[in-house]
Structure formats: structure tokens, C-alpha cells
Design a protein around this motif. Structure first.
Motif, PDB file in Angstrom:
ATOM      1  N   ASP A  78       0.844  -1.197   0.000  1.00 41.48           N
ATOM      2  CA  ASP A  78       0.000   0.000   0.000  1.00 41.48           C
ATOM      3  C   ASP A  78       0.882   1.250   0.000  1.00 41.48           C
ATOM      4  N   LYS A  79       1.060   1.831  -1.173  1.00 37.45           N
ATOM      5  CA  LYS A  79       1.951   2.990  -1.305  1.00 37.45           C
ATOM      6  C   LYS A  79       1.436   4.203  -0.546  1.00 37.45           C
ATOM      7  N   MET A  80       0.126   4.275  -0.294  1.00 35.03           N
ATOM      8  CA  MET A  80      -0.422   5.426   0.432  1.00 35.03           C
ATOM      9  C   MET A  80       0.123   5.505   1.855  1.00 35.03           C
ATOM     10  N   LEU A  81       0.479   4.372   2.412  1.00 32.35           N
ATOM     11  CA  LEU A  81       0.948   4.324   3.797  1.00 32.35           C
ATOM     12  C   LEU A  81       2.474   4.280   3.896  1.00 32.35           C
ATOM     13  N   TYR A  82       3.148   4.265   2.743  1.00 29.92           N
ATOM     14  CA  TYR A  82       4.609   4.294   2.731  1.00 29.92           C
ATOM     15  C   TYR A  82       5.092   5.661   3.216  1.00 29.92           C
ATOM     16  N   LYS A  83       6.111   5.679   4.058  1.00 29.62           N
ATOM     17  CA  LYS A  83       6.567   6.929   4.654  1.00 29.62           C
ATOM     18  C   LYS A  83       7.698   7.566   3.860  1.00 29.62           C
ATOM     19  N   ILE A  84       7.537   8.856   3.595  1.00 23.54           N
ATOM     20  CA  ILE A  84       8.563   9.688   2.976  1.00 23.54           C
ATOM     21  C   ILE A  84       8.830  10.842   3.926  1.00 23.54           C
ATOM     22  N   ASP A  85      10.064  10.991   4.360  1.00 22.45           N
ATOM     23  CA  ASP A  85      10.409  12.061   5.313  1.00 22.45           C
ATOM     24  C   ASP A  85       9.485  12.031   6.523  1.00 22.45           C
ATOM     25  N   GLU A  86       9.308  10.851   7.086  1.00 22.19           N
ATOM     26  CA  GLU A  86       8.634  10.643   8.371  1.00 22.19           C
ATOM     27  C   GLU A  86       7.100  10.607   8.287  1.00 22.19           C
ATOM     28  N   PHE A  87       6.520  10.936   7.125  1.00 24.66           N
ATOM     29  CA  PHE A  87       5.064  10.919   7.007  1.00 24.66           C
ATOM     30  C   PHE A  87       4.641  10.096   5.791  1.00 24.66           C
ATOM     31  N   GLU A  88       3.421   9.572   5.883  1.00 26.20           N
ATOM     32  CA  GLU A  88       2.887   8.737   4.825  1.00 26.20           C
ATOM     33  C   GLU A  88       2.681   9.528   3.533  1.00 26.20           C
ATOM     34  N   VAL A  89       2.714   8.805   2.407  1.00 25.93           N
ATOM     35  CA  VAL A  89       2.489   9.427   1.096  1.00 25.93           C
ATOM     36  C   VAL A  89       1.180  10.211   1.096  1.00 25.93           C
ATOM     37  N   VAL A  90       0.099   9.600   1.585  1.00 24.78           N
ATOM     38  CA  VAL A  90      -1.200  10.281   1.552  1.00 24.78           C
ATOM     39  C   VAL A  90      -1.220  11.490   2.489  1.00 24.78           C
ATOM     40  N   HIS A  91      -0.439  11.458   3.563  1.00 21.51           N
ATOM     41  CA  HIS A  91      -0.311  12.627   4.447  1.00 21.51           C
ATOM     42  C   HIS A  91       0.205  13.825   3.659  1.00 21.51           C
ATOM     43  N   HIS A  92       1.254  13.620   2.873  1.00 25.31           N
ATOM     44  CA  HIS A  92       1.835  14.709   2.081  1.00 25.31           C
ATOM     45  C   HIS A  92       0.813  15.248   1.079  1.00 25.31           C
TER      46      HIS A  92
END
Length: 375
Positions: A23-37
Motif C-alpha cells: 500500500d503505497k499510500m501508507l509508505y513513509k517519505i520524510d517521516e510521514f505517509e504518502v497520503v499525508h503529504h
């Protein structure tokens, strides 16, 4: 001029990540999930009034992430295809509004891309951000090429795609197809012109593992500032008013710390210095709060696709003692740059009575920053 109706954002986060394997939406980039950004981009946008987030099998996790944002008014369950997910979300969009539909897997969308598309839809009812195709495109039958397309007329569509919601709902009854891959196709089928607005190559969609592994470039910036200490001025450093018998002389509030930080950020992105953007010949900057300027600089570097990796500040100051104020300085800088506190270092040192600063005639500051960019 443009803000004459509500604008809703729909962030689609219901995809199963079949091609990437998780689930790429929940993958973290710079400490937050993709969907968060992706949600945050619309939370921070001045045009957006409300956000609807669409989840799938991950709806429980997506809802927890969506609850971090005050503009989120609803989290809805998606359908078997992207088109069905959009259909479900439109039930929550008020009549007369514009709706900006965004792929949650595009976490690097800039404020400029969002604004371009929204303004395009205000003027034309339907607008889609696009970038020019860079490569030559061929059509084939089996293993053989049958046609080469004229590259100058080819575009890659991005999101958010922005539409008049009333129009969209009317078109659904006649032209809806659950297998359409973007929303503009609905308008194209109806013969309605869709405005092309300027996209950004950095606004790519995470589809495969290679998209996540795209390397970031690192850019280093150095900033330096110095101001004279005089009577009759407040002493402000790092956005903190420090009790002292003297203050720093300057056209603005002479915040030597923030000036050094801003110059380092601008320098890292080759954007000049604060004198270029906020000249001391302009009366509107006289005695202005440097924290306000810091927010402008933050917008400039973020629009260029930069993220803060870390900032290291050294203040050269004989008097007063700055230790009690260091934490608040760090908090102010982190808040202005929308980054974690642990990425901001502020230190102070004396010069043992030597030189301009050592004699208490002024205060100087050095700052080094490290930024991550995708270009």
C-alpha cells in the motif's frame, strides 16, 4: 478575483498498490505517509475550503491520517475503480463548488500547480495540469511500429484536475464509464474543452518501486549576517525578543539569526539573497518582523521542490547570555519551515572579548543548511 465559490479537494487514496506490491499510500517519505503529504498540500492551499479523502481497504489507516487535518470534512469508501471512487466522493461536494480531484499517490504536488489548475477551472469550468512529453512516442501493432506521433502536441496529464462540480454531476448521467482513467475524459466525451494548465515534472505519481527510489539531490547553503548593537532598539534574534539594554540596528527588525538562515536557504537554491527579495530601500520592509519574511522564503524554496534536511546556526555574541532563549529560537525556525525540531540546531558562542563582536559592538551569525531536492 477568483474566490467566488467553494473549492473542495478530493484526495484519492483507495488504490491497492498492485504494481508496487504494497500500500503505497501508507509508505513513509520524510517521516510521514504518502497520503499525508498529498492531503497536506491542500490543507496548506488558500483556495481550498474542504477536503474529502477516499480510502479503500486501508480506510481505517487513511482515516487516522486524515484526522490530522482541519479541512478534512469527510472520509469515504472508494469503489472498484478510480472513477467509482470519484463518484462516491462527489456526493459530499456542495452544489456550485469547484472540485479538485487529486491522486493521493502524487505527494510532491506544489502549491503553484494546484493554484494554476484551480484558476484555470474558475475561468473555464474544467482544467488539468499537464507537462510536455519529453520522449518520442510510437504506436505499434504487435512487434512493429506503425506510427510516430508529433511530440509537440502530446502532454502527460497530472492532478489535481479541477472541474465545476455541478457540470461533472450532470455529465455522469450520460457519459460515465467506470473504467476511465482520468476525470478529464468525461468532459472530453461531452465535447467540453478542458483547459491545460502548467504542471510540474516533480509532480509524478508513485506507481512502481522505482518511483520511491528516485534519488534526491542535496544542496548546501551558507548564510552570514551581522548588525551593530545600539541603544533604543529591541534585541530580536530567532524571532525571540531578548531583554537587553541594546538592540540590533537595521532596516527591518535586524533579526541577525533569521537573516542568516534565510540567506542560507536562498543560497542553496540559487535564489539570491534577502537584499534582493526584501531590499532596505523599500519602506514596506522598515521595522518588519523577520518571521514574516521567513515564511515567504520558505514558500520560495518549497515551490522549487526543496525539503529541509537540517539547519545549523552559530551566533557570535559576547552579551547577553542566549542559552535561555535557544530552544524558542529553534521552535520558531522549525515552525516557519514546517519541519521537525530535531532538524534545527542553534548554538551561541562568545569570542573571548576579541574583535567587533567580542567588544560588544555587534552580533553576527553564520548558518549552514542542507536541502533535499528532486532536481
Amino acid at each position: 478575483m477568483y474566490k467566488n465559490r467553494e473549492v473542495f479537494a478530493v484526495v484519492l487514496a483507495a488504490g491497492k498498490g498492485t504494481r508496487i506490491g504494497f500500500d503505497k499510500m501508507l509508505y513513509k517519505i520524510d517521516e510521514f505517509e504518502v497520503v499525508h503529504h498529498s492531503i497536506k498540500a491542500f490543507q496548506d492551499n488558500d483556495f481550498i475550503d474542504k477536503i474529502i479523502v477516499v480510502g479503500g481497504e486501508n480506510i481505517y489507516e487513511v482515516e487516522k491520517i486524515a484526522n490530522r487535518f482541519s479541512k478534512v470534512c469527510s472520509v469515504v469508501k472508494g469503489g472498484e475503480t478510480r472513477a467509482v471512487s470519484v463518484l462516491n466522493s462527489l456526493e459530499k461536494v456542495n452544489g456550485g463548488a469547484l472540485v479538485a480531484i487529486h491522486d493521493g499517490a502524487r505527494p510532491f504536488v506544489s502549491q503553484q500547480v494546484i493554484n494554476n489548475a484551480i484558476k484555470g477551472a474558475f475561468d473555464n469550468s474544467a482544467a488539468v495540469p499537464c507537462v510536455k512529453v519529453k520522449d518520442t512516442i510510437k504506436q505499434s501493432e504487435g512487434e512493429f511500429i506503425t506510427q510516430t506521433f508529433e511530440r509537440d502536441r502530446l502532454y502527460i496529464t497530472q492532478t489535481p484536475q479541477v472541474f465545476n462540480s455541478d457540470m461533472y454531476k450532470q455529465l455522469i448521467d450520460v457519459y460515465f464509464d467506470k473504467y476511465i482513467t482520468d476525470d478529464a475524459q468525461l468532459f472530453e466525451k461531452a465535447g467540453i474543452k478542458v483547459k491545460i494548465t502548467e504542471g510540474d515534472y516533480k509532480n509524478y505519481k508513485i506507481t512502481t518501486i522505482d518511483d520511491i527510489k528516485k534519488e534526491k539531490n542535496m544542496r548546501i547553503g551558507h548564510g552570514y549576517d551581522v548588525h551593530k548593537l545600539v541603544e533604543g532598539r529591541k534585541l530580536i534574534m530567532g524571532g525571540v525578543e531578548i531583554p537587553y539594554e541594546k538592540g540590533l540596528l537595521g532596516h527591518s527588525d535586524a533579526d541577525v539569526v533569521l537573516h542568516a538562515v534565510m540567506d542560507s536557504l536562498l543560497g542553496a537554491m540559487a535564489l539570491g539573497d534577502i537584499g534582493k527579495h526584501f531590499p532596505d530601500t523599500d519602506e514596506k520592509y522598515k521595522d518588519c518582523n523577520s518571521m514574516n519574511l521567513m515564511h515567504h522564503v520558505a514558500d520560495m524554496i518549497f515551490d522549487k521542490g526543496a525539503d529541509i534536511e537540517n539547519i545549523d546556526v552559530t551566533i557570535l555574541c559576547q552579551k547577553p547570555k542566549l542559552a535561555p532563549h535557544i530552544m524558542k529560537m529553534r521552535e520558531n525556525i522549525a515552525d516557519a519551515l514546517h519541519c521537525d525540531l530535531n532538524k534545527i540546531s542553534v548554538k551561541a558562542t562568545t569570542e573571548e572579548g576579541l574583535g567587533f563582536t567580542g567588544e560588544g559592538l555587534g552580533i553576527s551569525c553564520h548558518c549552514v543548511c542542507l536541502l533535499k531536492t528532486s532536481n
